[in-house]
Design a protein around this motif. Structure first.
Motif, short mmCIF file in Angstrom:
data_model
loop_
_atom_site.label_atom_id
_atom_site.label_comp_id
_atom_site.label_asym_id
_atom_site.label_seq_id
_atom_site.Cartn_x
_atom_site.Cartn_y
_atom_site.Cartn_z
N ALA A 138 -4.15 -6.31 -0.37
CA ALA A 138 -3.71 -6.90 -1.61
C ALA A 138 -4.17 -5.97 -3.00
O ALA A 138 -3.34 -5.30 -3.92
N PHE A 139 -5.48 -5.94 -2.92
CA PHE A 139 -5.93 -5.02 -4.08
C PHE A 139 -5.68 -3.62 -4.07
O PHE A 139 -5.63 -3.23 -5.30
N HIS A 140 -5.13 -3.18 -2.98
CA HIS A 140 -4.85 -1.89 -2.83
C HIS A 140 -3.37 -1.80 -2.84
O HIS A 140 -2.70 -0.28 -3.16
N ALA A 141 -2.71 -2.57 -3.42
CA ALA A 141 -1.12 -2.58 -3.65
C ALA A 141 -0.66 -1.81 -4.90
O ALA A 141 0.42 -1.44 -5.16
N THR A 142 -1.71 -1.46 -5.93
CA THR A 142 -1.49 -0.62 -7.09
C THR A 142 -1.48 0.77 -6.86
O THR A 142 -1.25 1.31 -7.90
N ILE A 143 -1.93 1.08 -5.61
CA ILE A 143 -1.85 2.62 -5.58
C ILE A 143 -0.73 3.27 -5.59
O ILE A 143 0.43 2.67 -5.09
N PRO A 144 -0.68 4.36 -6.46
CA PRO A 144 0.85 5.17 -6.74
C PRO A 144 1.28 5.66 -5.61
O PRO A 144 0.71 5.94 -4.57
N GLU A 145 2.57 5.81 -5.52
CA GLU A 145 3.36 6.16 -4.37
C GLU A 145 2.87 7.66 -3.95
O GLU A 145 2.89 7.96 -2.68
N ALA A 146 2.39 8.64 -4.89
CA ALA A 146 1.77 9.88 -4.58
C ALA A 146 0.53 9.69 -3.66
O ALA A 146 0.32 10.64 -2.94
N ALA A 147 -0.27 8.46 -3.68
CA ALA A 147 -1.37 8.35 -2.97
C ALA A 147 -1.03 7.71 -1.69
O ALA A 147 -1.65 7.72 -0.61
N ALA A 148 0.02 6.69 -1.86
CA ALA A 148 0.10 5.70 -0.64
C ALA A 148 1.36 6.42 0.52
O ALA A 148 1.24 6.17 1.42
N ARG A 149 1.98 7.51 0.03
CA ARG A 149 2.91 8.07 0.87
C ARG A 149 2.20 9.27 1.97
O ARG A 149 1.43 9.73 1.30
N TYR A 150 2.42 9.21 3.14
CA TYR A 150 2.11 9.97 3.93
C TYR A 150 3.26 11.24 3.99
O TYR A 150 4.35 10.65 3.93
#
Length: 386
Positions: A138-150
């Motif tokens: 949950a705490f990491h749900a704020t990661i922007p798409e640029a960091a979350a996307r492979y």
């Protein structure tokens, strides 16, 4: 939601694993721990299953007059490893919530089934009591798409839920907040690199109390070198092992999760033993240590770039809190980044949060003992009191 009685200030935190059930009972009136324990070897003999394990927990609490049926018990908080994109904050457990968590089992096949079992057994024992699920992701749900996307085909990624989720979220949330407190600042005003270094290890970049990047990904395998996990790896290694080595998916999974990391490099996954072997000039132990530290330094550098301004680097968990050698090596010769560790302060051992940076260091370096159970209890209590 049924409001809990004003005198009910206790929260029981349950961490139900595949073969163990850990628990802590906390009083949120003052944050004190009233009881803690661990029922091990579930399903391996005397403790037949999780129902029996939870009954043992209840019996241990009853023996101390802290039973599950105490009117002072406000709720039970459950650690759940994977919340996917569906659960980005703690939730009151309902049948619908359980069904949604069940759908996430393919993303965490070793953890979510055991977490679900613990919740179901606890609900059966106390169906009238609020049960809250607190998610590692949950705490990491704020990661922007640029960091979350492979960078793979988007349709395929979306179909199978392939993206960065991150783990150890309760630890990163707690430690980043406590680091700000140690600096006498508000979390919103502090940028922190958190290094959670245990048998499992992860790093996070936290800007103003909000996570913007983390090292673990779709699963807890990605990122730092860990006790038995490889961390970052060229994905073609998996293809080579399958095509040339003839290894099955399960065999590769076991290799990367249970026979790699420090254990794979030198035969030991305990940093204390590796330190002892290094003192005896063991080359395999030295190599394992160097590989471990090299990966750490890369993430510190990368997250310095991600954050732009770093106010503190915080070490936590078993290795992070107890290995001066790892802390010193990970941050050695980083004065160009404004990071300097004081050798004397770093050598001092203690159980309290403390600064180990040199007076001339622009970036604070801290050792902050993590408290995931208190974080889960705090989030649980806040939700049922809302």
């Amino acid at each position: 939601m049924t409001r809990v009685n004003a005198t009910a200030t206790r929260v029981l935190v349950l961490n139900s694993g595949s073969s163990s059930v850990k628990y802590q009972l906390l009083d949120m009136a003052d944050g004190s721990r009233l009881a803690s324990g661990n029922v091990e070897r579930v399903g391996e003999g005397e403790v037949a299953d999780h129902t029996e394990a939870l009954k043992r927990v209840a019996a241990e609490l009853d023996a101390r007059d802290l039973g599950l049926h105490s009117p002072r018990l406000a709720a039970i908080g459950h650690r759940v490893v994977h919340g996917g994109t569906r659960f980005t904050e703690p939730v009151l457990v309902t049948d619908e919530v359980l069904a949604e968590v069940e759908k996430l089992v393919p993303l965490a096949p070793l953890h979510n089934p055991a977490n679900l079992t613990g919740i179901r057994v606890a609900r059966a024992l106390r169906p009238d009591l609020p049960q809250v699920a607190v998610f590692d992701t949950a705490f990491h749900a704020t990661i922007p798409e640029a960091a979350a996307r492979y960078a793979i085909d988007t349709a395929t990624a979306d179909r199978f839920g392939v993206r960065r989720y991150g783990f150890h979220g309760t630890s990163h949330a707690y430690v980043s907040r406590e680091t700000a407190r140690l600096l006498g600042a508000e979390p919103a005003d502090v940028n922190v690199i958190v290094l959670h270094l245990g048998n499992g290890a992860s790093a996070s970049a936290v800007r103003g109390g909000v996570c913007v990047d983390t090292s673990m990904g779709l699963t807890p395998l990605e990122g730092l070198v860990m006790g038995t996990r490889s961390g970052d790896l060229d994905p073609a290694v998996v293809l080579l092992l399958a095509r040339v080595g003839g290894m099955s998916a399960d065999e590769i999974d076991t290799l990367l999760n249970k026979r790699s990391g420090l254990l794979g490099l030198c035969g030991d996954n305990d940093m204390r033993e590796i330190g002892r072997r290094m003192a005896e000039q063991d080359p395999a132990a030295r190599l394992a240590f160097d590989v471990y530290v090299h990966r750490l330094r890369k993430y510190v550098g990368a997250y310095t770039a991600v954050l732009g301004r770093v106010d503190a680097v915080a070490f936590t968990a078993g290795v992070g809190e107890n290995s001066p050698a790892v802390r010193a090596a990970a941050l050695a010769d980083l004065t160009a980044l404004g990071i300097e560790v004081d050798a004397v302060r770093n050598a001092v051992r203690g159980s309290a949060a403390r600064l180990i940076s040199a007076e001339t260091s622009r970036v604070a370096v801290a050792v902050v003992p993590t408290d995931e159970e208190l974080e889960i209890a705090s989030q649980t209590y806040a939700l049922v009191r809302a």
